[in-house]
Design a protein around this motif. Structure first.
Motif, PDB file in Angstrom:
ATOM      1  N   VAL B 118       0.770  -0.828   0.265  1.00 45.31           N
ATOM      2  CA  VAL B 118       0.157   0.247  -0.103  1.00 45.31           C
ATOM      3  C   VAL B 118       0.695   1.041  -0.157  1.00 45.31           C
ATOM      4  O   VAL B 118       1.461   1.291   0.338  1.00 45.31           O
ATOM      5  CB  VAL B 118      -1.052  -0.128   1.311  1.00 45.31           C
ATOM      6  CG1 VAL B 118      -2.006   1.172   1.203  1.00 45.31           C
ATOM      7  CG2 VAL B 118      -1.871  -1.602   1.769  1.00 45.31           C
ATOM      8  N   ASP B 119       0.498   2.139  -0.836  1.00 46.39           N
ATOM      9  CA  ASP B 119       1.126   3.386  -0.812  1.00 46.39           C
ATOM     10  C   ASP B 119       2.185   3.101  -1.124  1.00 46.39           C
ATOM     11  O   ASP B 119       2.525   3.961  -2.293  1.00 46.39           O
ATOM     12  CB  ASP B 119       0.862   3.892   0.680  1.00 46.39           C
ATOM     13  CG  ASP B 119       1.510   5.855   0.830  1.00 46.39           C
ATOM     14  OD1 ASP B 119       1.531   6.257  -0.019  1.00 46.39           O
ATOM     15  OD2 ASP B 119       2.367   6.274   2.081  1.00 46.39           O
ATOM     16  N   ARG B 120       3.473   3.585  -0.203  1.00 43.34           N
ATOM     17  CA  ARG B 120       4.706   3.341  -0.953  1.00 43.34           C
ATOM     18  C   ARG B 120       5.666   1.854  -1.246  1.00 43.34           C
ATOM     19  O   ARG B 120       4.839   0.832  -1.045  1.00 43.34           O
ATOM     20  CB  ARG B 120       5.443   3.156   0.024  1.00 43.34           C
ATOM     21  CG  ARG B 120       6.537   4.766   0.194  1.00 43.34           C
ATOM     22  CD  ARG B 120       6.975   5.627   1.672  1.00 43.34           C
ATOM     23  NE  ARG B 120       5.860   5.733   1.942  1.00 43.34           N
ATOM     24  CZ  ARG B 120       5.796   5.823   3.315  1.00 43.34           C
ATOM     25  NH1 ARG B 120       6.965   6.173   4.431  1.00 43.34           N
ATOM     26  NH2 ARG B 120       5.039   6.501   4.216  1.00 43.34           N
ATOM     27  N   GLY B 121       5.414   1.973  -2.472  1.00 45.39           N
ATOM     28  CA  GLY B 121       6.096   1.041  -3.690  1.00 45.39           C
ATOM     29  C   GLY B 121       7.347   0.092  -3.050  1.00 45.39           C
ATOM     30  O   GLY B 121       8.110   0.119  -2.441  1.00 45.39           O
ATOM     31  N   LEU B 122       7.780  -0.751  -3.288  1.00 49.47           N
ATOM     32  CA  LEU B 122       8.759  -2.046  -2.776  1.00 49.47           C
ATOM     33  C   LEU B 122       9.768  -1.615  -4.184  1.00 49.47           C
ATOM     34  O   LEU B 122       9.207  -1.185  -5.312  1.00 49.47           O
ATOM     35  CB  LEU B 122       8.619  -3.769  -2.537  1.00 49.47           C
ATOM     36  CG  LEU B 122       7.977  -3.150  -1.517  1.00 49.47           C
ATOM     37  CD1 LEU B 122       7.505  -5.155  -0.904  1.00 49.47           C
ATOM     38  CD2 LEU B 122       8.284  -2.891  -0.059  1.00 49.47           C
ATOM     39  N   ASN B 123      10.898  -2.211  -3.508  1.00 47.96           N
ATOM     40  CA  ASN B 123      11.857  -2.300  -4.829  1.00 47.96           C
ATOM     41  C   ASN B 123      11.504  -2.958  -6.186  1.00 47.96           C
ATOM     42  O   ASN B 123      12.127  -2.048  -6.934  1.00 47.96           O
ATOM     43  CB  ASN B 123      13.362  -2.316  -4.298  1.00 47.96           C
ATOM     44  CG  ASN B 123      13.861  -0.425  -3.632  1.00 47.96           C
ATOM     45  OD1 ASN B 123      13.331   0.512  -3.335  1.00 47.96           O
ATOM     46  ND2 ASN B 123      14.999  -0.819  -2.913  1.00 47.96           N
ATOM     47  N   ASP B 124      11.470  -3.563  -5.665  1.00 50.61           N
ATOM     48  CA  ASP B 124      11.146  -4.617  -6.686  1.00 50.61           C
ATOM     49  C   ASP B 124       9.216  -5.198  -6.926  1.00 50.61           C
ATOM     50  O   ASP B 124       8.719  -5.510  -6.265  1.00 50.61           O
ATOM     51  CB  ASP B 124      11.779  -6.329  -6.139  1.00 50.61           C
ATOM     52  CG  ASP B 124      11.624  -6.945  -7.030  1.00 50.61           C
ATOM     53  OD1 ASP B 124      10.363  -7.216  -8.752  1.00 50.61           O
ATOM     54  OD2 ASP B 124      12.257  -8.828  -6.852  1.00 50.61           O
ATOM     55  N   VAL B 132      -2.285  -0.879  -4.606  1.00 50.16           N
ATOM     56  CA  VAL B 132      -3.667   0.131  -4.546  1.00 50.16           C
ATOM     57  C   VAL B 132      -2.306   1.287  -3.589  1.00 50.16           C
ATOM     58  O   VAL B 132      -1.193   0.776  -2.454  1.00 50.16           O
ATOM     59  CB  VAL B 132      -4.163  -0.619  -2.921  1.00 50.16           C
ATOM     60  CG1 VAL B 132      -5.169   0.729  -2.453  1.00 50.16           C
ATOM     61  CG2 VAL B 132      -5.054  -1.979  -3.581  1.00 50.16           C
ATOM     62  N   ALA B 133      -2.689   2.022  -4.224  1.00 46.40           N
ATOM     63  CA  ALA B 133      -1.911   3.727  -3.610  1.00 46.40           C
ATOM     64  C   ALA B 133      -2.485   5.483  -4.125  1.00 46.40           C
ATOM     65  O   ALA B 133      -3.633   4.635  -5.640  1.00 46.40           O
ATOM     66  CB  ALA B 133      -0.639   3.339  -4.260  1.00 46.40           C
ATOM     67  N   GLY B 134      -2.353   5.773  -3.742  1.00 48.34           N
ATOM     68  CA  GLY B 134      -3.042   7.462  -3.810  1.00 48.34           C
ATOM     69  C   GLY B 134      -2.324   7.626  -5.183  1.00 48.34           C
ATOM     70  O   GLY B 134      -1.536   7.164  -5.551  1.00 48.34           O
TER      71      GLY B 134
END
Lengths: 523, 316, 330
Positions: B118-124, B132-134
């Motif tokens: 959610v929100d902040r993606g992982l590096n991979d 899910v993100a804004g």
């Protein structure tokens, strides 16, 4: 009185000087602190420099060892003029200075301290083994038995002083300057050190020896230079120069005796002299075991003993400054128990610490706040400060205790040791104690101030107060006190009075477990 | 937009119909989120807890556990502990930082868990099953477009930005893109660390420095509160708009009330965590495909649609 | 030797301020001049009033910190304590408002003060009775107060009740004869503090304990009592600051007062109080707080500095201010 000044040493009687100073003078921002001083140091000779505080001894020593540059005059090394721009240059020329204070890093080993700043390295890597070996050799040479790998914080004060000497002597030294090397040592730590200094002389080192302790100077020195107020009084042959004569030369007037006239012993003898302070069965964990003593009204009671004998701790315990238990404490016959110095002061017991700079005075504060710090409730009963009243008290203290200061705005740390001690005395006296405990009243103080402080103590008991004096200087106790108790390893090991108060008796009681008062003879 | 709405609709239907059927095998969904240390994260915690309560009640076959962590390293420990003590069927994570959490989350993925980021993606991005993100760029862009339209394409702006991070940069970039090519001029832009107090001081200074300010944009609602207070104190009347972003309830209330200076709001709703948890639950309860990315739009919240974004019980 | 290297004797005058104490004021004057040269708006009455008013919180808290630091202590918890007191005060006022109306405001102020005194007492007893280094003890309470305010607000915001909002507002935004109330409050606090520190027995003891604990102990001063009281004074000052703070934004959040402790310590040290204790300068502290706020204000009013470099320039200015202060001591 037999000694005539020798301003120039007769050339045929002595070796050529290693280091010679001619007409040295030093000014600090226009103020002359040293004028026209000439002296020479010869190989295999101990040359003592004496003088009161402020006479210029430290300045002279710093000029000779490259810490300061002279404003006028010249230094000659082996006859050739030299000028040192830094202590390092003087060191390179073979001139070492042993400082008065112990300047060692506690957390480092003895070897690390000796080699600090001049480590031996091979290919950029420290050669620990070579440094340890060199340190061990250097220590052995001056008869110091500490391990080169010991941490400085774990070794005694006396050994630290030796390590400091070893550090100064590292490398070939032709001139060694000792600045009051015994000031921090106790009586029986002094002898071995003096032997080491004599041994250095025998090896042909030229030694400049600065000390307040005139008996040491008498014992050690070949020649003595006296300074007074930044000028040279003269250089004298030490033979036949008594400590009393030295003191007179330093002060500039004749000294009959350091000590005031003793009070009439009859007044204190007998049962009618009521006890002012009685302590029964005192225990201070780790320091004092089962000590009882009684101080009579109007008496000066001396407490002798070596450092660590428990003298200071006994009275710190009495004042609630450290944990202690007592069978009973009676003040003028009434049972008392103090939890803090404030309670003791309120009941009329005052204590002057031996550690004037660490526990006695706020060195960065001005004089008036220092004077009244222990008596704030008394001086300022309203809670707000009465600054005018405080100023009057300072005036009275300055006059009454002859405190010499250059400005009313001066800080306590700017006073000389003797004047600090007088200020401390005035501070404790503000609470008007009836019983006064003075721990090391004259440590590190010059002769004129010493004599004044003795006179103050004497006049206090004449006013009807009673006084306990703790001191490591046996002469002082013998000269001042009506009676001496000697402590050893936390117990009272002997009581001396009258003719039995001699240095040898005090020393015997302080060191021998077998000593008792009977064998020494009572009054 | 249409696709998103369809997914949401599908999920809702699936959840409503498939509820009580799957009691046999209990599925565990762990939710790992930052602890509440300012308004937005407080909202995240509120919505995560609300989702857990609702789902645990509605679906006996699913257990949702919420774990908050005050720092990235604490979050790593927390998810490691969670996966060590029980089998996680799914992990919903709002990572403190992308860098530190990527490897630990991958380890959990390798054990067979369904991963929702959610929100902040992982590096991979390959680790996540669902993202899910804004839309931070849209937060800035839509605000800018509103101002361009209402101010007729010209005027003097001042901007307050937050803490130097990707979120902050994206919002500012979106805003700058939005006003590009118009006569709207950014007089000044400074950091106020998403803090009301600092925003209050900064706005006072802006007001002292510039005699004519037509609009203010604070890229977060906490800062907007300070801005509004400073404007009120100054008594200056020329400022037509003071806008924020994120969807704080105090600001939504203003929008609902038809405030003249703050008539619109752009959401970056903390409720996105709830969306993510529901979608993850749908994966187990609804037999509906949910793998993919869902980017919540940042439409302008106006008086008309404000109710949809208003959570009176949320701390944010 | 020192006795001979004497300066000519000076007359003693009780109220004089030596050049050594003028350092922070010189730094402040220099800053004002530079500010005016950079942007003449800097000296507008409005801007000066705003900035000095803003500095009031830090100034009031820093006056308390002057006591703690002069007595040899340190209090890292002031920022979170301020947030905590703010939170407690708002919750209390909101709770009381329905029954007592605007009387909730003075009652809330009393609650704030009591809370501040209690927080200070807590810090003080942990340090003195618990014999824990002030740095560690207050680092601990800093975390505690911060967690409590986060808990009270659920991580979000607690705002003051609308019915109290307008009535309370003048405490920050109001003025008497044109002087904003927070400035008057901090002047009053500074006057009282200067009297206590320089003109009472307690002040003497406080400085003595900080200068040399042993000397104080041997002089019959109860070191624990003096230190504890310094922390209590700090607590009271934080409470006063919180009372002025509440009406500004009307809310407490978990980020209220974050890093105030560092600003406070910086203000105290710029003002000439020794960080190791034994020297307290109340008016210098006030000047230090104003200097900090002026620097931040100048950063915005000037156009030289990129927004990314503001913190660096602030750091440089603080160090220069310290150097001015140091050199004026010579």
């Amino acid at each position: 009185m037999t000694a005539a000044p020798l301003t120039r040493a007769p050339a045929e009687t002595a070796a050529a000087p290693v280091l010679r100073a001619e007409h040295l003078a030093k000014e600090f921002s226009g103020v002359r602190v040293l004028s026209d001083v000439s002296l020479d140091l010869r190989a295999g000779e101990i040359h003592a420099v004496i003088g009161e505080n402020g006479a210029g001894k430290s300045t002279l020593m710093r000029l000779l060892s490259g810490y300061l540059k002279p404003s006028e005059g010249t230094l000659f090394l082996d006859g050739a003029p030299v000028a040192f721009h830094a202590p390092k240059e003087a060191q390179a020329a073979g001139i070492a200075l042993v400082h008065q204070e112990i300047l060692l890093a506690d957390a480092l080993t003895v070897t690390e301290n000796i080699f600090i700043g001049r480590e031996i390295a091979r290919f950029g890597r420290l050669d620990e083994r070579a440094m340890r070996a060199a340190a061990a050799a250097q220590l052995a040479e001056i008869g110091c038995k500490v391990s080169p790998t010991a941490l400085v914080r774990d070794i005694s004060l006396a050994n630290r002083q030796l390590v400091q000497i070893a550090k100064a002597l590292l490398g070939t030294q032709r001139v060694v300057i000792f600045d009051e090397p015994t000031a921090v040592l106790t009586h029986d730590e002094v002898d071995p050190l003096l032997d080491i200094i004599a041994e250095l002389r025998a090896r042909g080192v030229a030694i400049l020896y600065i000390s307040h302790r005139l008996d040491e100077v008498e014992r050690l020195a070949d020649r003595v230079t006296v300074l007074r107020d930044g000028r040279m009084v003269g250089t004298y042959d030490a033979k036949g120069l008594t400590p009393q004569r030295m003191a007179s030369l330093m002060v500039g007037r004749e000294f009959a005796s350091l000590y005031p006239a003793r009070q009439d012993p009859a007044r204190l003898a007998g049962a009618d002299a009521a006890p002012a302070l009685e302590i029964e069965n005192a225990h201070v964990p780790g320091f004092v075991r089962d000590v009882s003593l009684s101080l009579r009204e109007g008496e000066i009671l001396g407490l002798a003993g070596m450092i660590g004998a428990g003298r200071t701790e006994l009275f710190e315990g009495l004042l609630g400054l450290r944990p202690a238990t007592f069978g009973a404490v009676r003040l003028h016959g009434e049972p008392v128990h103090f939890h803090s110095p404030a309670q003791a002061a309120a009941r009329g017991v005052g204590y002057l610490t031996e550690d004037r700079k660490g526990k006695g005075l706020l060195l960065d504060e001005k004089l008036a706040p220092n004077l009244t710090l222990a008596a704030l409730d008394r001086v300022h009963p309203a809670g707000g400060l009465d600054l005018a009243g405080e100023a009057r008290l300072l005036d009275r203290a300055v006059a009454g205790y002859d405190i010499r200061l250059r400005s009313r705005e001066a800080k306590a740390g700017q006073l000389s040791g003797g004047n600090q001690q007088k200020l401390l005395l005035a501070k404790v006296m503000l609470n008007e104690p009836t019983v006064l405990i003075i721990d090391e009243p004259t440590r590190g103080i010059d002769i004129a101030n010493k004599s004044q402080i003795y006179a103050f103590i004497q006049s206090l008991v004449r006013e009807g107060r009673s006084c306990i004096v703790i001191s490591s200087e046996m002469q002082e106790l013998i000269g001042l006190c009506d009676r001496i108790l000697v402590m050893r390893a936390g117990r009272i090991n002997g009581e001396l009075a009258g003719a039995a108060m001699t240095e040898s008796n005090v020393a015997l009681c302080a060191t021998s477990s077998a000593a008792n008062e009977q064998s020494l003879g009572g009054p | 937009m249409l696709k998103n709405a369809l997914i949401a609709a599908g999920v809702t239907t699936a959840l409503l119909s498939a509820g009580p059927a799957l009691a046999a095998e209990k599925k565990t969904i762990a939710v790992s989120i930052p602890a509440a240390d300012h308004g937005w994260t407080a909202g995240v915690v509120y919505h995560a807890n609300a989702a857990a309560k609702e789902i645990n009640k509605a679906f006996p076959g699913i257990e949702v556990i919420v774990k908050t962590s005050p720092s990235a390293s604490a979050q790593v420990s927390a998810i490691e502990d969670l996966s060590a003590t029980r089998k996680l069927d799914a992990l919903v994570i709002l990572p403190h930082t992308s860098e530190e959490l990527t490897t630990p989350v991958k380890a959990i993925k390798d054990k067979g868990s369904f991963i929702t980021v959610v929100d902040r993606g992982l590096n991979d991005p390959k680790i996540q099953d669902l993202y899910v993100a804004g839309d931070n760029i849209a937060v800035g862009y839509n605000t800018a477009k509103f101002l361009v339209e209402k101010m007729g394409g010209k005027g003097n702006l001042v901007v307050l930005r937050g803490i130097p991070t990707v979120i902050d940069d994206e919002r500012i970039k979106g805003f700058q893109d939005g006003i590009a090519g118009t006569q709207l001029k950014i007089l000044d832009i400074q950091y106020a660390n998403w803090n009301s107090d600092e925003a209050f001081k900064l706005m006072q200074d802006y007001l002292a420095k510039y005699p004519q300010i037509d609009a203010v944009w604070a890229n977060d609602d906490d800062m907007l509160l300070g801005v509004l207070e400073a404007i009120k104190q100054s008594g200056r009347k020329e400022i037509k708009f003071a806008l924020g972003g994120n969807g704080m309830k105090e600001i939504i209330e203003k929008v609902k009330a038809g405030d003249a200076v703050t008539p619109v709001e752009t959401p970056y709703p903390p409720s996105m965590i709830k969306t993510a948890i529901y979608l993850t639950a749908a994966h187990f309860a609804g037999h509906a495909p949910v793998r993919g990315s869902l980017k919540l739009d940042a439409p302008l919240i106006t008086k008309e649609n404000a109710d949809e974004y208003y959570f009176p019980d949320s701390p944010f | 030797m020192a006795d001979l290297a004497a300066a000519p004797p000076r007359a003693s005058h009780g109220w004089s301020i030596g050049w050594g104490d003028a350092g922070p004021f010189l730094a402040l004057a220099a800053l004002v001049l530079i500010g005016f040269l950079i942007n003449p708006d800097f000296l507008s009455a409005n801007n000066i009033a705003n900035v000095v008013t803003r500095s009031a919180f830090i100034a009031i808290i820093a006056i308390g910190a002057t006591f703690v630091i002069a007595s040899g202590g340190l209090d890292l918890s002031v920022g979170s304590m301020a947030a905590f007191i703010t939170g407690v005060t708002i919750l209390f006022m909101n709770w009381a408002a329905p029954s007592v109306g605007t009387a909730a405001i003075p009652l809330g102020m009393a609650v704030a003060l009591v809370t501040g005194l209690a927080c200070g007492l807590l810090n003080g007893t942990i340090v003195t009775l618990g014999r824990i280094e002030p740095f560690i003890a207050t680092l601990g309470t800093m975390g505690i107060f911060r967690a409590l305010i986060t808990y009270m607000t659920d991580g979000g915001t607690v705002a003051i009740d609308r019915s109290l909002r307008e009535a309370y507002r003048p405490v920050y935004f109001g003025d008497v004869l044109g002087v904003p109330i927070p400035i008057l409050v901090s002047l009053a606090v500074a006057l009282i503090a200067a009297y206590v520190l320089y003109r009472t027995r307690y002040g003497r003891r406080c400085v003595a304990v900080g200068a040399n604990e042993d000397v104080a102990r041997y002089s019959g001063i109860s070191v624990a009592r003096v230190r504890t009281l310094a922390f209590v004074i700090q607590g009271a000052c934080v409470a006063i600051a919180a009372i002025c703070y509440v009406p500004r934004l009307g809310a407490a959040t978990p980020t209220t007062g974050v890093l105030w402790e560092l600003q406070v310590i910086t203000a105290v040290v710029i003002g000439g109080t020794a960080l190791r204790g034994g020297r307290g300068r109340v008016w210098g502290t006030v000047a230090g707080a104003v200097i900090l706020e002026f620097i931040a204000n100048l950063m915005v009013l000037s156009d030289f500095v990129s927004e990314y470099l503001v913190a660096a320039v602030q750091g440089v200015i603080i160090i220069i201010a310290m150097l001015i202060q140091r050199m004026s001591k010579r």
